[in-house]
Design a protein around this motif. Structure first.
Motif, PDB file in Angstrom:
ATOM      1  N   LYS A  22      72.919  15.790  -4.651  1.00 40.89           N
ATOM      2  CA  LYS A  22      73.663  14.860  -3.804  1.00 40.89           C
ATOM      3  C   LYS A  22      75.143  15.223  -3.723  1.00 40.89           C
ATOM      4  CE  LYS A  22      70.812  10.737  -3.891  1.00 40.89           C
ATOM      5  NZ  LYS A  22      70.805   9.271  -4.079  1.00 40.89           N
ATOM      6  N   GLY A  23      75.568  16.144  -4.542  1.00 43.95           N
ATOM      7  CA  GLY A  23      76.964  16.541  -4.502  1.00 43.95           C
ATOM      8  C   GLY A  23      77.230  17.711  -5.435  1.00 43.95           C
TER       9      GLY A  23
ATOM     10  N   THR B 268      64.870  24.882 -13.196  1.00 46.54           N
ATOM     11  CA  THR B 268      65.161  25.897 -14.218  1.00 46.54           C
ATOM     12  C   THR B 268      66.623  26.353 -14.186  1.00 46.54           C
ATOM     13  OG1 THR B 268      64.377  27.573 -12.645  1.00 46.54           O
ATOM     14  CG2 THR B 268      62.800  26.753 -14.294  1.00 46.54           C
ATOM     15  N   TYR B 269      67.352  26.027 -13.105  1.00 45.30           N
ATOM     16  CA  TYR B 269      68.758  26.442 -13.003  1.00 45.30           C
ATOM     17  C   TYR B 269      69.715  25.414 -13.610  1.00 45.30           C
ATOM     18  CZ  TYR B 269      67.710  30.477 -10.085  1.00 45.30           C
ATOM     19  OH  TYR B 269      67.256  31.699  -9.641  1.00 45.30           O
ATOM     20  N   LEU B 270      69.197  24.271 -14.008  1.00 44.69           N
ATOM     21  CA  LEU B 270      70.060  23.257 -14.608  1.00 44.69           C
ATOM     22  C   LEU B 270      70.599  23.736 -15.947  1.00 44.69           C
ATOM     23  CD1 LEU B 270      68.434  19.733 -14.102  1.00 44.69           C
ATOM     24  CD2 LEU B 270      70.621  20.553 -13.225  1.00 44.69           C
ATOM     25  N   VAL B 271      71.850  23.418 -16.183  1.00 47.54           N
ATOM     26  CA  VAL B 271      72.478  23.667 -17.482  1.00 47.54           C
ATOM     27  C   VAL B 271      72.823  22.298 -18.051  1.00 47.54           C
ATOM     28  CG1 VAL B 271      74.383  24.727 -18.719  1.00 47.54           C
ATOM     29  CG2 VAL B 271      73.409  25.864 -16.709  1.00 47.54           C
ATOM     30  N   GLY B 272      72.172  21.960 -19.143  1.00 45.62           N
ATOM     31  CA  GLY B 272      72.337  20.602 -19.652  1.00 45.62           C
ATOM     32  C   GLY B 272      71.679  19.634 -18.704  1.00 45.62           C
ATOM     33  N   ASN B 273      72.406  18.547 -18.407  1.00 46.81           N
ATOM     34  CA  ASN B 273      71.823  17.527 -17.548  1.00 46.81           C
ATOM     35  C   ASN B 273      72.488  17.444 -16.187  1.00 46.81           C
ATOM     36  OD1 ASN B 273      69.922  15.325 -17.233  1.00 46.81           O
ATOM     37  ND2 ASN B 273      71.690  13.953 -17.286  1.00 46.81           N
ATOM     38  N   ASP B 274      73.717  18.040 -16.052  1.00 44.70           N
ATOM     39  CA  ASP B 274      74.443  17.833 -14.802  1.00 44.70           C
ATOM     40  C   ASP B 274      75.268  19.033 -14.356  1.00 44.70           C
ATOM     41  OD1 ASP B 274      76.321  17.820 -16.762  1.00 44.70           O
ATOM     42  OD2 ASP B 274      77.273  15.932 -16.182  1.00 44.70           O
ATOM     43  N   SER B 275      74.899  20.251 -14.775  1.00 43.50           N
ATOM     44  CA  SER B 275      75.703  21.427 -14.418  1.00 43.50           C
ATOM     45  C   SER B 275      74.805  22.590 -14.031  1.00 43.50           C
ATOM     46  CB  SER B 275      76.603  21.834 -15.589  1.00 43.50           C
ATOM     47  OG  SER B 275      77.493  20.791 -15.927  1.00 43.50           O
ATOM     48  N   VAL B 276      75.410  23.562 -13.286  1.00 37.05           N
ATOM     49  CA  VAL B 276      74.732  24.805 -12.932  1.00 37.05           C
ATOM     50  C   VAL B 276      75.766  25.929 -12.935  1.00 37.05           C
ATOM     51  CG1 VAL B 276      72.938  23.725 -11.521  1.00 37.05           C
ATOM     52  CG2 VAL B 276      75.099  24.407 -10.461  1.00 37.05           C
TER      53      VAL B 276
ATOM     54  N   VAL C  86      75.306  29.998  -4.312  1.00 40.32           N
ATOM     55  CA  VAL C  86      74.403  30.964  -4.946  1.00 40.32           C
ATOM     56  C   VAL C  86      74.330  30.622  -6.417  1.00 40.32           C
ATOM     57  CG1 VAL C  86      73.962  33.372  -5.438  1.00 40.32           C
ATOM     58  CG2 VAL C  86      75.015  32.728  -3.262  1.00 40.32           C
ATOM     59  N   LEU C  87      73.127  30.207  -6.827  1.00 43.94           N
ATOM     60  CA  LEU C  87      72.915  29.828  -8.229  1.00 43.94           C
ATOM     61  C   LEU C  87      72.513  31.042  -9.028  1.00 43.94           C
ATOM     62  CD1 LEU C  87      70.727  26.633  -7.593  1.00 43.94           C
ATOM     63  CD2 LEU C  87      73.200  26.715  -7.950  1.00 43.94           C
ATOM     64  N   VAL C  88      73.006  31.093 -10.252  1.00 43.11           N
ATOM     65  CA  VAL C  88      72.591  32.163 -11.177  1.00 43.11           C
ATOM     66  C   VAL C  88      72.233  31.505 -12.494  1.00 43.11           C
ATOM     67  CG1 VAL C  88      73.957  33.965 -10.110  1.00 43.11           C
ATOM     68  CG2 VAL C  88      74.984  32.539 -11.893  1.00 43.11           C
ATOM     69  N   LYS C  89      71.361  32.186 -13.199  1.00 39.77           N
ATOM     70  CA  LYS C  89      70.963  31.692 -14.515  1.00 39.77           C
ATOM     71  C   LYS C  89      71.895  32.265 -15.563  1.00 39.77           C
ATOM     72  CE  LYS C  89      66.117  30.792 -13.548  1.00 39.77           C
ATOM     73  NZ  LYS C  89      64.727  31.039 -13.943  1.00 39.77           N
ATOM     74  N   GLU C  90      71.973  31.561 -16.679  1.00 32.41           N
ATOM     75  CA  GLU C  90      72.842  32.036 -17.759  1.00 32.41           C
ATOM     76  C   GLU C  90      72.389  33.414 -18.242  1.00 32.41           C
ATOM     77  OE1 GLU C  90      74.517  28.787 -20.543  1.00 32.41           O
ATOM     78  OE2 GLU C  90      72.494  28.159 -20.073  1.00 32.41           O
TER      79      GLU C  90
ATOM     80  N   LYS D 273      80.637  30.952 -12.271  1.00 34.48           N
ATOM     81  CA  LYS D 273      81.429  29.752 -12.486  1.00 34.48           C
ATOM     82  C   LYS D 273      80.482  28.569 -12.754  1.00 34.48           C
ATOM     83  CE  LYS D 273      84.782  26.773 -10.131  1.00 34.48           C
ATOM     84  NZ  LYS D 273      85.520  26.556  -8.849  1.00 34.48           N
ATOM     85  N   LYS D 274      80.807  27.778 -13.742  1.00 36.81           N
ATOM     86  CA  LYS D 274      79.982  26.610 -14.091  1.00 36.81           C
ATOM     87  C   LYS D 274      80.549  25.385 -13.364  1.00 36.81           C
ATOM     88  CE  LYS D 274      78.089  24.177 -18.109  1.00 36.81           C
ATOM     89  NZ  LYS D 274      78.119  24.058 -19.590  1.00 36.81           N
ATOM     90  N   VAL D 275      79.693  24.694 -12.593  1.00 33.41           N
ATOM     91  CA  VAL D 275      80.146  23.522 -11.847  1.00 33.41           C
ATOM     92  C   VAL D 275      79.222  22.340 -12.149  1.00 33.41           C
ATOM     93  CG1 VAL D 275      81.142  24.877  -9.978  1.00 33.41           C
ATOM     94  CG2 VAL D 275      78.758  24.137  -9.827  1.00 33.41           C
ATOM     95  N   LYS D 276      79.799  21.148 -12.021  1.00 31.20           N
ATOM     96  CA  LYS D 276      79.007  19.933 -12.202  1.00 31.20           C
ATOM     97  C   LYS D 276      78.399  19.517 -10.876  1.00 31.20           C
ATOM     98  CE  LYS D 276      80.919  17.733 -16.280  1.00 31.20           C
ATOM     99  NZ  LYS D 276      81.412  16.457 -16.861  1.00 31.20           N
ATOM    100  N   ILE D 277      77.237  18.910 -10.969  1.00 30.85           N
ATOM    101  CA  ILE D 277      76.545  18.459  -9.760  1.00 30.85           C
ATOM    102  C   ILE D 277      76.230  16.975  -9.870  1.00 30.85           C
ATOM    103  CG2 ILE D 277      75.509  20.705  -9.297  1.00 30.85           C
ATOM    104  CD1 ILE D 277      72.894  19.543 -10.473  1.00 30.85           C
ATOM    105  N   GLN D 278      75.953  16.389  -8.717  1.00 28.90           N
ATOM    106  CA  GLN D 278      75.492  15.000  -8.678  1.00 28.90           C
ATOM    107  C   GLN D 278      74.001  15.021  -8.326  1.00 28.90           C
ATOM    108  OE1 GLN D 278      77.585  12.516  -5.920  1.00 28.90           O
ATOM    109  NE2 GLN D 278      76.262  10.737  -6.283  1.00 28.90           N
ATOM    110  N   LYS D 279      73.195  14.554  -9.275  1.00 26.37           N
ATOM    111  CA  LYS D 279      71.731  14.616  -9.095  1.00 26.37           C
ATOM    112  C   LYS D 279      71.210  13.378  -8.381  1.00 26.37           C
ATOM    113  CE  LYS D 279      70.139  15.044 -13.202  1.00 26.37           C
ATOM    114  NZ  LYS D 279      69.142  15.256 -14.279  1.00 26.37           N
TER     115      LYS D 279
END
Length: 368
Positions: A356-357, A322-330, A364-368, A339-345
């Motif tokens: 994975k990255g 539920t914390y995913l933003v789009g397909n590759d960000s949180v 600390v994840l936050v929701k929009e 701050k919005k960052v990209k992740i490696q799933k």
């Protein structure tokens, strides 16, 4: 009047502070290590192995039904009988002709007895004519008999001899013909018997009767199915997997199964066969699987929901999906800012995503 206004204003101000103070903070979470299983969803049904349909090999009305749905039958057991009046008549005629041919060729046959009696009479006459001939010949050699008498008895002797030879040949020829007739009538009888089997529908092997398509009195056409049967002791799964997940499948993968008929009970299975042809109707591929360990009763067509296990990681860094933003960000919290960052799933399921990255356990994840 002024007091009332001031009181009202003060009351509203207090309520405003109350609501501001009660506003919830943004929901937060941190990546955690969990046991993560990736699975492909599939739906399908349970079917008996070695299922087959029994069909009619001739046209006829269903005269007798010897089994019902749910019955377990043995190999070559009579299941249905079709009415076959004309065939029965042909079979009876063939049987009568065959029995007559057997009687004609058997010991004591009237036809052969008559020929054998005629041969015996001819042999008796030959014996008498032979005695006469040699007696007259001896008298003629002693000049005690006329040549004409010798020639007369010689002709009778030779005629009797030829008659015996002819009757022996006739007996042999008749025996040979009767033998051929017997073989032909036997073949015809067997053919009619086999044709009669077309009106008697039997099972191929031990099976359970799952469905009967015809009722007594109904017309059955040649090649038309009468019943559906299948192995009562073994079942398998026939699953449909979405086209997008097809590349993840391979034989031997474990499957977790649930069925409405068994409530929360979980069954296990393994992929045994993957079919390469796409079903264009629902854009799915067929996958077959065998149960491992306990299996359900052999009821035809039970609906199942399955998860085909693609991979298992006992210690994967995960976040809630539920914390995913789009397909590759949180969104993460850094100090007092978002701050919005990209992740490696990595792998994912319906609830969790492997990281994975891009994040650590301290993020600390936050929701929009």
């Amino acid at each position: 009047m002024k007091k009332t206004v001031i009181y009202a204003y003060t009351h509203l101000l207090i309520l405003s502070f109350f609501f501001v103070g009660c506003q919830p903070k943004s929901e937060t979470a941190s990546p955690t290590y969990k046991d993560l299983t990736e699975a492909v969803y599939a739906s399908g049904n349970v079917f008996p192995k070695n299922e087959y349909k029994v069909v009619a090999n001739a046209d006829g009305y269903l005269q007798q039904q010897a089994v019902n749905e749910g019955d377990v039958v043995k190999s070559n057991q009579l299941l249905f009988l079709l009415e076959s009046l004309s065939q029965d008549a042909r079979a009876e005629a063939a049987a009568n002709i065959y029995r007559q041919a057997e009687a004609n060729y058997a010991d004591g046959s009237p036809i052969l007895a008559e020929l054998e009696a005629a041969l015996r009479n001819a042999l008796t006459k030959l014996e008498n004519d032979s005695v006469n001939y040699f007696r007259y010949k001896a008298l003629y050699d002693q000049n005690a008999a006329a040549k004409a008498d010798v020639e007369r008895v010689e002709l009778a002797y030779r005629t009797a001899k030829n008659d015996v030879s002819a009757r022996r040949k006739a007996l042999a020829r008749t025996k040979s013909q009767l033998y051929v007739d017997l073989q032909n009538t036997r073949s015809n009888y067997r053919v009619n018997a086999r044709e009669g089997d077309n009106y008697r529908i039997r099972s191929f092997e031990p099976a359970r009767v799952y469905e009967v398509y015809k009722k007594v009195g109904e017309l059955v056409r040649k090649g038309e199915a009468i019943a559906l049967l299948g192995n009562p002791d073994d079942v398998y799964l026939q699953l449909a997997v979405d086209e997008t997940d097809f590349s993840k499948l391979k034989e031997g993968q474990d499957i977790v199964i649930k069925m409405d008929a068994y409530g929360d009970k979980v069954f296990k299975a393994k992929v045994t066969k993957i079919y390469p042809k796409l079903n264009k109707v629902d854009q799915s591929f067929r996958v077959d699987a065998d149960f491992v360990g306990e299996r359900p009763s052999a009821y035809y067509g039970l609906t199942v929901e399955a998860n085909i296990i693609i991979s298992q990681n006992p210690k994967a860094l995960t976040i809630p999906k539920t914390y995913l933003v789009g397909n590759d960000s949180v969104w993460i919290e850094e100090g007092k800012e978002k701050k919005k960052v990209k992740i490696q799933k990595g792998v994912e399921n319906f609830e969790l995503v492997q990281i994975k990255g891009g994040l650590t356990e301290k993020s600390v994840l936050v929701k929009e």
